[in-house]
Design an enzyme around this catalytic site. Structure first.
Site, PDB file in Angstrom:
ATOM      1  N   ASN A 112       0.808  -1.223   0.000  1.00 25.07           N
ATOM      2  CA  ASN A 112       0.000   0.000   0.000  1.00 25.07           C
ATOM      3  C   ASN A 112       0.840   1.272   0.000  1.00 25.07           C
ATOM      4  OD1 ASN A 112       0.949  -0.172   2.561  1.00 25.07           O
ATOM      5  ND2 ASN A 112      -1.036  -0.186   3.571  1.00 25.07           N
ATOM      6  N   GLU A 126       9.489   6.567  15.833  1.00 24.84           N
ATOM      7  CA  GLU A 126       9.857   6.179  14.469  1.00 24.84           C
ATOM      8  C   GLU A 126      10.912   7.111  13.871  1.00 24.84           C
ATOM      9  OE1 GLU A 126       5.408   4.298  13.605  1.00 24.84           O
ATOM     10  OE2 GLU A 126       6.097   6.004  12.424  1.00 24.84           O
TER      11      GLU A 126
END
Ligand code: IDP
Ligand code: MG
Length: 156
Positions: A112, A126
């Site tokens: 995706n 992150e």
């Protein structure tokens, strides 16, 4: 101002879509503060997707993310995390709305195209996982005063 971690996944790189996707974010007014091209190490992918460990798609996901190069981008802007998530669209390409990145460029549920942090806490974690402190650049676009209403001194 908020920062979010975006990954152009291996399918986006292989399909030559990085430029088009990045252009959408730049056009929106989100600012690039970090950018690099890399192949994700297995350990890094496992850490990044640790919240999904144990789910049926986890192993395939880690394999996919480490199978081919990615581009990682740090974007900055007011509410950058939510704005980027909205622009990405729903997780599955098969039901992501037209007009979103996943809705316009893909049909697959696992391939995706893009990752985007989903919360302030996830973004902090992150960004740290993929960028050293000195790889994130503090700068102010000269056009800032036309991207945001700065009349009160803060972006509006
Ligand atoms: P998100 O990327 O929209 O935040 P998450 O639920 O966090 O979606 O899932 C992380 C990634 O794992 C997805 O982007 C997708 O690549 C993959 N994934 C999630 N659910 C499935 C599934 O049911 N089948 C296959 N892959 C999945
Ligand atoms: Mg997620």
């Amino acid at each position: 101002m908020e920062r979010t971690l975006i990954i152009f996944k291996p399918d986006a790189v292989q399909r030559g879509l990085c430029g088009q996707i990045l252009t959408r974010f730049e056009n929106k007014g989100l600012q690039i503060v970090g950018l690099k091209f890399m192949t994700i190490a297995r350990q890094t992918a496992e850490t990044h997707y640790a919240p999904h460990k144990g789910k049926g798609f986890y192993e395939g996901l880690v394999k996919f993310m480490t199978s081919s190069p990615v581009a990682v981008v740090a974007l900055q802007g007011k509410n950058a995390i939510a704005i980027a998530r909205k622009m990405m669209g729903a997780t599955f390409g098969s039901n992501a709305e037209p007009g979103t990145i996943r809705g316009d460029f893909g049909v697959s549920n696992s391939f995706n195209l893009i990752h985007g942090s989903d919360s302030v806490e996830a973004a902090a974690k992150e960004l740290k996982l993929f960028f050293r402190d000195d790889e994130l650049v503090d700068w102010t676009p000269t056009i800032q005063a036309w991207i945001y209403d700065m009349a009160k001194g803060t972006p509006e």
